[in-house]
Design a protein around this motif. Structure first.
Motif, PDB file in Angstrom:
ATOM      1  N   ASP A   1       1.009  -1.027   0.394  1.00 24.33           N
ATOM      2  CA  ASP A   1       0.352  -0.216   0.011  1.00 24.33           C
ATOM      3  C   ASP A   1       0.972   1.448   0.034  1.00 24.33           C
ATOM      4  O   ASP A   1       1.663   1.676   1.204  1.00 24.33           O
ATOM      5  CB  ASP A   1      -0.714   0.110   1.473  1.00 24.33           C
ATOM      6  CG  ASP A   1      -1.876   1.025   1.627  1.00 24.33           C
ATOM      7  OD1 ASP A   1      -1.760   2.174   0.879  1.00 24.33           O
ATOM      8  OD2 ASP A   1      -2.705   0.996   2.078  1.00 24.33           O
TER       9      ASP A   1
ATOM     10  N   CYS B   1       0.753   3.253   2.457  1.00 23.42           N
ATOM     11  CA  CYS B   1       0.567   3.310   4.492  1.00 23.42           C
ATOM     12  C   CYS B   1       1.968   3.057   5.444  1.00 23.42           C
ATOM     13  O   CYS B   1       3.152   2.832   4.659  1.00 23.42           O
ATOM     14  CB  CYS B   1       0.362   1.250   4.597  1.00 23.42           C
ATOM     15  SG  CYS B   1       0.326   0.862   6.704  1.00 23.42           S
TER      16      CYS B   1
ATOM     17  N   ARG C   1      -2.218  11.094   2.354  1.00 14.66           N
ATOM     18  CA  ARG C   1      -2.788  10.551   1.504  1.00 14.66           C
ATOM     19  C   ARG C   1      -2.967  11.065  -0.456  1.00 14.66           C
ATOM     20  O   ARG C   1      -2.376  10.404  -0.322  1.00 14.66           O
ATOM     21  CB  ARG C   1      -3.928   9.373   1.608  1.00 14.66           C
ATOM     22  CG  ARG C   1      -4.126   7.900   0.946  1.00 14.66           C
ATOM     23  CD  ARG C   1      -4.865   7.193   1.474  1.00 14.66           C
ATOM     24  NE  ARG C   1      -5.427   5.800   0.384  1.00 14.66           N
ATOM     25  CZ  ARG C   1      -4.900   4.919   1.223  1.00 14.66           C
ATOM     26  NH1 ARG C   1      -3.997   4.803   2.421  1.00 14.66           N
ATOM     27  NH2 ARG C   1      -4.453   3.903   0.572  1.00 14.66           N
TER      28      ARG C   1
ATOM     29  N   SER D   1      -4.480   1.940  -5.729  1.00 16.28           N
ATOM     30  CA  SER D   1      -5.347   1.619  -5.234  1.00 16.28           C
ATOM     31  C   SER D   1      -5.376   0.270  -4.808  1.00 16.28           C
ATOM     32  O   SER D   1      -6.625  -0.799  -5.371  1.00 16.28           O
ATOM     33  CB  SER D   1      -6.924   2.130  -6.141  1.00 16.28           C
ATOM     34  OG  SER D   1      -6.576   1.470  -7.389  1.00 16.28           O
ATOM     35  N   ARG D   2      -4.192   0.103  -4.370  1.00 15.18           N
ATOM     36  CA  ARG D   2      -3.883  -1.990  -4.227  1.00 15.18           C
ATOM     37  C   ARG D   2      -2.635  -2.090  -3.716  1.00 15.18           C
ATOM     38  O   ARG D   2      -2.186  -0.854  -3.529  1.00 15.18           O
ATOM     39  CB  ARG D   2      -3.962  -2.556  -5.449  1.00 15.18           C
ATOM     40  CG  ARG D   2      -2.729  -2.083  -6.589  1.00 15.18           C
ATOM     41  CD  ARG D   2      -2.559  -2.767  -7.675  1.00 15.18           C
ATOM     42  NE  ARG D   2      -1.000  -2.799  -8.694  1.00 15.18           N
ATOM     43  CZ  ARG D   2      -0.264  -3.275  -7.836  1.00 15.18           C
ATOM     44  NH1 ARG D   2      -0.014  -4.529  -7.381  1.00 15.18           N
ATOM     45  NH2 ARG D   2       0.700  -3.268  -8.644  1.00 15.18           N
ATOM     46  N   ARG D   3      -3.323  -3.200  -3.042  1.00 12.20           N
ATOM     47  CA  ARG D   3      -2.361  -3.344  -1.792  1.00 12.20           C
ATOM     48  C   ARG D   3      -1.626  -5.256  -2.571  1.00 12.20           C
ATOM     49  O   ARG D   3      -2.180  -5.661  -3.598  1.00 12.20           O
ATOM     50  CB  ARG D   3      -2.888  -4.526  -0.705  1.00 12.20           C
ATOM     51  CG  ARG D   3      -2.790  -3.134   0.214  1.00 12.20           C
ATOM     52  CD  ARG D   3      -3.678  -3.616   1.253  1.00 12.20           C
ATOM     53  NE  ARG D   3      -4.070  -1.808   2.015  1.00 12.20           N
ATOM     54  CZ  ARG D   3      -3.932  -2.003   3.439  1.00 12.20           C
ATOM     55  NH1 ARG D   3      -3.278  -2.983   4.155  1.00 12.20           N
ATOM     56  NH2 ARG D   3      -4.471  -1.298   4.232  1.00 12.20           N
TER      57      ARG D   3
END
Length: 275
Positions: free
Chosen positions: A176, A179, A257, A270-272
């Protein structure tokens, strides 16, 4: 206090958490557009800043007492019962095993802000002069005093200080890109500096270890690195990846963010990568 039922977690540390929060509140207090928000962030800066010092001193004193084979009950009692002012004045020399001299300009800033923090926490005044005093706080100067207090102790212990004391943090945990994560000096920070063009030796290996000992064990080294970071034209390290796996990045706006995503390619926003 027994060891039974202890809880240990990944990606947490009280000193790091308090310090990052202090820096964030310091910056947001200067960016606030109304009195209430500014006062909110100034109060937060004071709360977290004093928390940085106490959590750091508690951690270091715990290490000293554990090395002396002191019982957990005695350690806990000592950390809990000793006042903040005694910890601030007496414990650095105990932790370092020799007298520690922290410049008066930092100590006086910490002292005055701690008094103000106490008055904010337990308001007693008839009027609203506490807000006038709060407006006079220099959040950047306070945050710098708190940080330098800690760096001086690392210097006297002849130990390496953690990169996040410089006010920058890493993002990119579990793929992420926004994060926040707790990284380290040699496997994370120096590689980020190299990608930013701020490291004069190759990242990794013996030369970066020598660089770390030269620059990350003293107040002069701290000032030199901070000056380089402050002059960097962006608030975040350039985006890099290996295939579909993004590298963690160093940023001084780790809480923002939207800013981080604006500096990230669309495919990674928009992804992990990892669950």
């Amino acid at each position: 206090m027994s060891g039974l039922g202890e809880v240990w977690m990944w990606n947490v540390d009280p000193v790091w958490s308090h310090h990052a929060s202090m820096i964030k509140e310091s910056i947001l207090s200067t960016e606030s557009c109304d009195d209430f928000s500014r006062h909110h962030h100034l109060m937060g800066c004071l709360y977290f800043g004093i928390g940085v010092i106490e959590s750091f001193l508690n951690k270091m004193m715990r290490n000293v007492m554990e090395n002396e084979l002191t019982s957990e009950d005695e350690i806990f009692k000592h950390l809990r019962k000793t006042s903040f002012n005694v910890k601030k004045m007496k414990w650095p020399s105990v932790i370092c095993g020799r007298e520690v001299h922290i410049p008066d300009m930092y100590m006086s800033t910490i002292d005055s802000c701690n008094v103000l923090r106490g008055e904010i926490t337990h308001p007693k005044r008839r009027d609203h002069s506490i807000y006038r005093d709060l407006e006079e706080v220099g959040p950047a100067a306070f945050a710098e005093a708190v940080t330098c207090f800690i760096v001086y102790i690392y210097q006297e212990k002849e130990e390496v200080f953690p990169y996040w004391l410089l006010g920058w943090n890493c993002v990119g945990m579990n793929g992420d890109v926004a994060c926040m994560e707790l990284s380290n000096n040699l496997n994370g920070f120096v590689w980020s500096l190299a990608r930013m063009g701020l490291l004069e030796v190759p990242a990794g290996g013996h030369l970066s270890e020598i660089w770390e000992k030269e620059y990350m064990t003293s107040i002069s080294g701290y000032s030199a690195i901070k000056s380089r970071l402050d002059s960097y034209p962006e608030d975040i390290e350039p985006f890099n990846s290996i295939g579909n796996i993004p590298f963690p990045r160093l940023t001084k706006r780790w809480w923002d963010r939207n800013y981080i995503l604006s500096k990230t390619p669309d495919a990674f926003r928009s992804r992990r990568v990892f669950s």
